[in-house]
Scaffold this active site. Structure first.
Site, PDB file in Angstrom:
ATOM      1  N   ASP A 260      -6.614   8.341 -12.919  1.00 45.60           N
ATOM      2  CA  ASP A 260      -7.191   7.047 -13.278  1.00 45.60           C
ATOM      3  C   ASP A 260      -6.337   6.311 -14.316  1.00 45.60           C
ATOM      4  O   ASP A 260      -6.516   5.122 -14.521  1.00 45.60           O
ATOM      5  CB  ASP A 260      -8.598   7.217 -13.886  1.00 45.60           C
ATOM      6  CG  ASP A 260      -9.576   7.776 -12.874  1.00 45.60           C
ATOM      7  OD1 ASP A 260      -9.382   7.526 -11.675  1.00 45.60           O
ATOM      8  OD2 ASP A 260     -10.525   8.459 -13.291  1.00 45.60           O
TER       9      ASP A 260
ATOM     10  N   ASP B 247     -14.981   4.314 -11.122  1.00 47.90           N
ATOM     11  CA  ASP B 247     -14.502   5.377 -10.265  1.00 47.90           C
ATOM     12  C   ASP B 247     -15.682   6.300  -9.970  1.00 47.90           C
ATOM     13  O   ASP B 247     -16.531   6.510 -10.832  1.00 47.90           O
ATOM     14  CB  ASP B 247     -13.400   6.153 -10.988  1.00 47.90           C
ATOM     15  CG  ASP B 247     -12.888   7.307 -10.166  1.00 47.90           C
ATOM     16  OD1 ASP B 247     -12.511   7.078  -9.012  1.00 47.90           O
ATOM     17  OD2 ASP B 247     -12.892   8.437 -10.676  1.00 47.90           O
TER      18      ASP B 247
ATOM     19  N   CYS C 181       3.881   1.706   2.243  1.00 43.58           N
ATOM     20  CA  CYS C 181       5.138   1.092   1.800  1.00 43.58           C
ATOM     21  C   CYS C 181       5.902   2.063   0.918  1.00 43.58           C
ATOM     22  O   CYS C 181       7.122   2.212   1.030  1.00 43.58           O
ATOM     23  CB  CYS C 181       4.855  -0.188   1.010  1.00 43.58           C
ATOM     24  SG  CYS C 181       3.929  -1.416   1.908  1.00 43.58           S
TER      25      CYS C 181
ATOM     26  N   ASP D 208     -12.000   8.650 -15.605  1.00 46.08           N
ATOM     27  CA  ASP D 208     -12.004   9.816 -16.485  1.00 46.08           C
ATOM     28  C   ASP D 208     -10.816  10.730 -16.270  1.00 46.08           C
ATOM     29  O   ASP D 208     -10.562  11.601 -17.079  1.00 46.08           O
ATOM     30  CB  ASP D 208     -13.281  10.624 -16.281  1.00 46.08           C
ATOM     31  CG  ASP D 208     -13.195  11.472 -15.034  1.00 46.08           C
ATOM     32  OD1 ASP D 208     -12.721  10.953 -14.015  1.00 46.08           O
ATOM     33  OD2 ASP D 208     -13.564  12.654 -15.094  1.00 46.08           O
TER      34      ASP D 208
ATOM     35  N   CYS E 153       0.849  -1.190   0.000  1.00 46.25           N
ATOM     36  CA  CYS E 153       0.000   0.000   0.000  1.00 46.25           C
ATOM     37  C   CYS E 153       0.880   1.234   0.000  1.00 46.25           C
ATOM     38  O   CYS E 153       2.098   1.142  -0.019  1.00 46.25           O
ATOM     39  CB  CYS E 153      -0.968   0.015   1.181  1.00 46.25           C
ATOM     40  SG  CYS E 153      -0.197   0.457   2.741  1.00 46.25           S
TER      41      CYS E 153
END
Lengths: 64, 771
Positions: free
Chosen positions: B660, B448, B25, B656, B22
């Site tokens: 992303d 999303d 880290c 979008d 994650c």
């Protein structure tokens, strides 16, 4: 609508919810002052081990 | 961090890091790296599992950097591929243009060679089927045909031979293998008949040649390749095209004079002047001037963003109005655009290559045909009439010839083209054949939230006045809109928009004394009334009776629990009411989710919102709570997609925005909204031209239908030829004397081609979704 209480365990470092089964399986567990904490990954676990009190301080805001 | 002393040039390496899970880290490794002496910058990427480190080779080496990563608790994978020393300037526009030109040339060569081979083949077919038309004997005609056939086989069809040999070296059987096998069998057999008809005549075999079969197969498969290349070219090369948006030079101000220098020569700290209409060359901060910058490349937001001293600008965005002077902060490979492009390329490169449907068929068909041919040969040798060898050879070769269906090369491209046309009508663009194949296998669709399912901007959802009645509500909205008229804040514009939508004209109202407290609220005098808009605390500090104890306090609490924002309005020392703002769902969002479910796809909601707020959105969408991934930071999106993939799901991601793009590339199928950021569109496999999210399910349904048609096409293409394999093997020979002849081969070619094209056209009418 009432704010729902979250029953799922949270990673004290990043604040993400943690799947306990997966965390146990991968050894992402640490004990501090008799309390067991679960982590999403190694980064959080290692950061926590370095300075547990910092992350358990009520003023600490989890972020990633 | 920068020193004015001249130092050795910095070196950048990229190391593969194992074991990150994650963003913590990422932070941890970056922290350990930056602490190491000699490390200038360190950027760790979770999705690609790479750490990019720029360092001073005089103070630290690779081993030291690996040591720092290991000290943080992680491993560096041993298969290190060092990037060349020196900071790379990551693109070479000239080389890209050259690649594009070469591709275009290759495409037109495909068409030219395909048409030529088909034309030669058809001419030869006419000549052989009506031999009386020419004053030549069969043997003479065969010798004449040998010349054009050799040209087709060796020159126009060279691609198949070389690719088949290369594939065989890797143990791969593809369409090229089958084409090479069939056409070489046909050509060599026919050439032998033409050059030395003696043995065939002695054996009593007809002097049939199959030159035209070989030529037409080569021709049609090349034309099919051209169709496919043409369908793909418009959508590919996306990342390179993205990088090409960057200017190649910059106007740098040095010692008070401005000079135009190549982008590679711009250094961090340089002042760069950007004129109106120019794309900004570097990432940096504005030090002088004011302008509006079109950042739609990154954000998809068409409205230019105002920039003044202190604001950050991003390379490749378009300066719309004024002159800006920008202090360079990041150059070359460090710029936002370069980083995103790299991420996208890495994620795309990590996708498992798709084995095309036709190659899946061919991979077992070729060995099967080889076995049948061998069995044919053996059977004739053992049981056949004399002379055994010529008849056995002719029959085995006949099997190899007829096994190669010329419509095979048309099965995929014709379906793709008709499917693409159907998609274009519905506002759905699929990048290429691989995208269609991947789309057809999708099981889960991650959407999303912000900007994809929602409009991506705050809108007024409820106006609650303290006093009951429509007049009080009207007055509340009117005064709030008048007070907010001068504010740039998104909430302010939402309130002003809402007033406008309800026909309230605030322009003539007299507003004085407007003041804004950042993050708190605004006050203004509206026609003599003192209006405050902001948080409960903002009103309390102005002495307005505690808004938290107000009758509307529950409404505010509930709204916030659902992830909406409550703004209090005070007027003349009392609470006048509450305006609740929310990023509202697009009208197509809920029907789109329903359509996905009906199509047998599992929709997921991905959001950075807190869990409770995410669940509220999910219930509005009709999504169960266990299909929500909440509190996902932008940089964690790709990892969230990867986590679903790790569970064995085939994941499509709909997004979008700039952040992303890595997730879109990570997903098995990236779907971009056409109104979104160019970067997202470039990173995607499928683009919805409009804003209608129902296109997600429709697009996947179209891909499934296209794949179904392709599979049927393959059945048609191979079917006729498979039926003729026993004939070629000579099963009818003992009874009727029939074996494979050019007319049968021509009939199979014609029927299979017509069947394939007709079947592809069905895609125009096939029903895609039910609502």
């Amino acid at each position: 609508m009432q704010t729902t209480t979250d029953t799922e365990p949270r990673d004290p470092v990043c604040g993400m919810s943690v799947d306990p089964v997966r965390a146990e399986a991968n050894g992402l567990v640490a004990e501090h002052n008799g309390v067991t904490y679960l982590f999403c990954g190694r980064g959080c676990l290692l950061d926590f081990r370095d300075d547990p009190d910092h992350y358990l301080d009520p003023g600490y805001v989890p972020h990633m | 961090m920068t020193t004015s002393l001249p130092s050795a040039p910095l070196v950048e390496i990229v190391l593969p890091v194992e074991g990150m899970s994650c963003a913590t880290c990422v932070n941890r490794i970056e922290r350990f790296l930056r602490r190491a002496d000699g490390v200038e910058t360190a950027t760790v990427n979770l999705a690609t599992e790479r750490a990019a480190v720029r360092y001073d080779p005089a103070r630290i080496d690779r081993a030291g950097i690996v040591g720092a990563i290991e000290a943080a608790g992680y491993d560096v994978r041993p298969d290190v591929r060092n990037q060349p020393a020196g900071v790379p300037s990551e693109t070479d526009a000239a080389a890209e243009a050259a690649t594009d030109t070469a591709r275009a040339a290759e495409r037109s060569a495909l068409l030219r060679d395909g048409v030529a081979a088909t034309a030669v083949g058809l001419a030869m077919m006419v000549a052989t089927l009506w031999p009386g038309g020419l004053p030549l004997t069969m043997a003479q005609l065969n010798l004449v045909l040998l010349v054009p056939a050799m040209f087709v086989q060796l020159v126009l069809g060279r691609r198949f031979t070389s690719r088949a040999l290369r594939g065989l070296a890797h143990g791969e059987l593809t369409m090229d293998t089958l084409v090479a096998m069939g056409t070489w069998a046909a050509f060599l057999y026919s050439a032998a008949i033409a050059v030395a008809p003696g043995p065939a005549t002695a054996a009593g075999l007809p002097l049939d040649t199959f030159f035209e079969t070989a030529s037409i197969i080569i021709g049609l498969v090349l034309i099919g390749r051209w169709l496919e290349a043409r369908a793909r070219s418009e959508a590919s090369g996306a990342v390179r095209r993205l990088l090409r948006r960057r200017p190649t030079t910059a106007h740098v101000i040095r010692d008070g004079t401005e000079e135009e220098v190549a982008l590679d020569a711009v250094r961090v700290g340089d002042l760069v002047r950007v004129r109106p209409g120019e794309r900004i060359a570097v990432d940096g901060a504005v030090v002088e001037g004011a302008s509006a910058v079109d950042e739609s490349l990154l954000t998809g937001e068409a409205v230019p963003v105002d920039k003044a001293a202190g604001d950050r600008v991003t390379g490749a965005t378009l300066n719309a109005q004024g002159v800006l002077v920008v202090r360079t902060e990041r150059i070359g490979a460090d710029t936002t655009l370069a980083q995103i492009a790299r991420l996208v390329e890495q994620a795309q490169g990590s996708k498992a290559p798709i084995q095309h449907a036709v190659d899946r068929v061919v991979s077992w068909f070729v060995p099967a045909v080889a076995i049948v041919a061998a069995l044919t040969f053996l059977t004739w040798m053992v049981f056949g009439p004399e002379p055994r060898l010529p008849v056995a050879l002719a029959s085995a070769i006949g099997v190899l010839i007829i096994a190669c269906p010329c419509a095979m090369g048309l099965a995929t491209p014709t379906a793709l083209i008709v499917g693409a046309g159907r998609g274009a009508d519905a506002g759905i663009l699929l990048r290429d054949a691989a995208a269609v194949e991947r789309a057809a296998t999708i099981t889960d669709v991650v959407l999303d939230k912000t900007g994809t399912l929602t409009r991506g901007r705050a809108e007024v959802s409820v106006v609650l006045a303290t006093k009951p009645g429509p007049d009080a509500r009207h007055a509340l909205l009117r005064d709030a809109a008048a007070a907010e008229r001068g504010s740039e804040h998104p909430f302010a514009s939402a309130i002003v928009r809402q007033a406008g939508a309800e026909g309230i004209d605030v322009e003539p109202m007299v507003v004085t004394g407007f003041t804004a407290v950042a993050g708190r609220g605004v006050t203004a005098d509206v026609e003599g009334r003192t209006v405050l808009i902001g948080t409960a605390r903002f009103l309390a500090e102005a002495g307005i009776a505690s808004a938290t104890a107000h009758v509307l306090a529950d409404a505010a609490t509930n709204a916030e629990a659902e992830g909406r924002t409550a703004v209090w309005v005070g007027r003349d020392g009392a609470v006048a009411g509450l305006i609740i703002l929310a990023d509202r769902l697009k009208p197509s969002a809920t029907p789109a989710i329903a359509r996905l479910e009906r199509s047998g796809l599992r929709p997921w909601l991905l959001t950075g919102d807190r869990a409770a707020a995410a669940r509220a959105v999910a219930s509005e969408l009709g999504l169960p709570a266990d299909r929500v991934r909440a509190e996902v930071r932008p940089e964690g999106k790709a990892a969230a997609v990867a986590a679903l993939q790790a569970e064995g799901r085939r994941v499509a991601m709909v997004g979008d925005g700039l952040n992303d793009a890595p997730a879109l590339a990570q997903a098995d199928l990236g779907i971009a909204i056409g109104t979104g950021a160019d970067v997202a569109i470039e990173a995607s496999d499928m683009t919805l031209v409009g804003d209608d999210l129902r296109g997600v399910a429709t697009g996947i349904a179209l891909a499934r239908a296209t794949m179904r048609i392709i599979r049927q096409n393959l059945a048609w293409a191979f079917g006729y030829n498979i039926i003729l394999i026993p004939v070629a093997a000579g099963i009818l020979y003992p009874f009727t004397g029939w074996t494979l002849n050019p007319a049968l081969a021509a009939g199979a070619m014609a029927l299979s081609s017509v069947s394939v094209v007709a079947n592809s056209l069905r895609l125009r009418r096939v029903r895609l979704v039910t609502d």
